[in-house]
Scaffold this active site. Structure first.
Site, PDB file in Angstrom:
ATOM      1  N   GLN A  50      -8.926  -1.639 -14.624  1.00 48.05           N
ATOM      2  CA  GLN A  50      -9.028  -2.309 -13.317  1.00 48.05           C
ATOM      3  C   GLN A  50      -9.595  -1.393 -12.236  1.00 48.05           C
ATOM      4  OE1 GLN A  50      -6.158  -2.049 -14.987  1.00 48.05           O
ATOM      5  NE2 GLN A  50      -4.656  -0.973 -13.763  1.00 48.05           N
ATOM      6  N   GLY A  53     -13.362  -1.484 -10.803  1.00 49.75           N
ATOM      7  CA  GLY A  53     -13.785  -2.433  -9.776  1.00 49.75           C
ATOM      8  C   GLY A  53     -12.807  -2.599  -8.634  1.00 49.75           C
ATOM      9  N   HIS A  54     -11.658  -1.949  -8.680  1.00 52.99           N
ATOM     10  CA  HIS A  54     -10.605  -2.152  -7.662  1.00 52.99           C
ATOM     11  C   HIS A  54     -10.066  -0.812  -7.192  1.00 52.99           C
ATOM     12  CE1 HIS A  54      -6.878  -3.848  -5.869  1.00 52.99           C
ATOM     13  NE2 HIS A  54      -7.600  -4.944  -5.789  1.00 52.99           N
ATOM     14  N   PHE A  55     -10.588  -0.087  -6.468  1.00 55.96           N
ATOM     15  CA  PHE A  55     -11.931  -0.034  -5.909  1.00 55.96           C
ATOM     16  C   PHE A  55     -12.506   1.310  -6.305  1.00 55.96           C
ATOM     17  CE2 PHE A  55      -9.213  -2.574  -3.135  1.00 55.96           C
ATOM     18  CZ  PHE A  55      -9.879  -3.772  -3.115  1.00 55.96           C
ATOM     19  N   VAL A  60      -6.993   1.426  -6.029  1.00 55.86           N
ATOM     20  CA  VAL A  60      -5.689   0.867  -5.663  1.00 55.86           C
ATOM     21  C   VAL A  60      -5.257  -0.047  -6.806  1.00 55.86           C
ATOM     22  CG1 VAL A  60      -4.446  -0.605  -4.026  1.00 55.86           C
ATOM     23  CG2 VAL A  60      -6.187   0.978  -3.184  1.00 55.86           C
TER      24      VAL A  60
END
EC number: 4.2.1.59
Length: 150
Positions: A50, A53-55, A60
């Site tokens: 994750q 892309g986050h971030f 986070v």
């Protein structure tokens, strides 16, 4: 009088939960008491998918995954409290209410997930849950899981 803590390692967790990488979000259960509570650990690593892309510039851990980790903890407590479902049943995440996110969770954090059993009625079990990092509450919610056929 001290009581010995009941724990579960990853092999025991995988015997109960159907989730697997990258969606198994409980690393270890550090204590539980049937029909009362369960305390678990989720170690947050920058290598988790994750974070691509986050971030990318400021990783986070997504709040919805904190809630999913809580839901998995309620499933484990339900298994231990009410027994394993039959071969064609699962404990499904049924609802979440009052979710609050207080602080961001970042790679390197260790989430301590604490769920407490409230009641069970007609196959639906209610729980409260909190997630903590370094003793500070980062998320809280009320959750329900349901034992259903698939």
């Amino acid at each position: 009088m001290t009581t010995e803590k009941k724990t579960m390692n990853i092999s025991e967790i995988q015997e109960l939960l159907p989730h697997r990488y990258p969606f198994l979000l409980i690393d270890r259960v550090v204590d539980f008491q049937e029909e009362k509570y369960l305390h678990a650990i989720k170690n947050v690593s920058v290598n988790e998918p994750q974070f691509t892309g986050h971030f990318p510039q400021l990783p986070v851990f997504p709040g919805v995954l904190i809630l999913e980790a809580m839901a998995q903890a309620t499933g484990l407590l339900a298994f231990k409290s009410f027994g394993a479902p039959s071969e064609n049943e699962l404990y499904y995440f049924a609802s979440v209410d009052g979710a609050k996110f207080r602080k961001p969770v970042v790679p390197g954090d260790q989430l301590i997930i604490e769920v407490e059993f409230i009641k069970e009625r007609r196959g639906i079990a209610a729980f409260t849950g909190v997630a903590k990092v370094d003793g500070d509450v980062v998320c809280s919610a009320e959750l329900k899981c349901a034992r259903r056929e698939f």
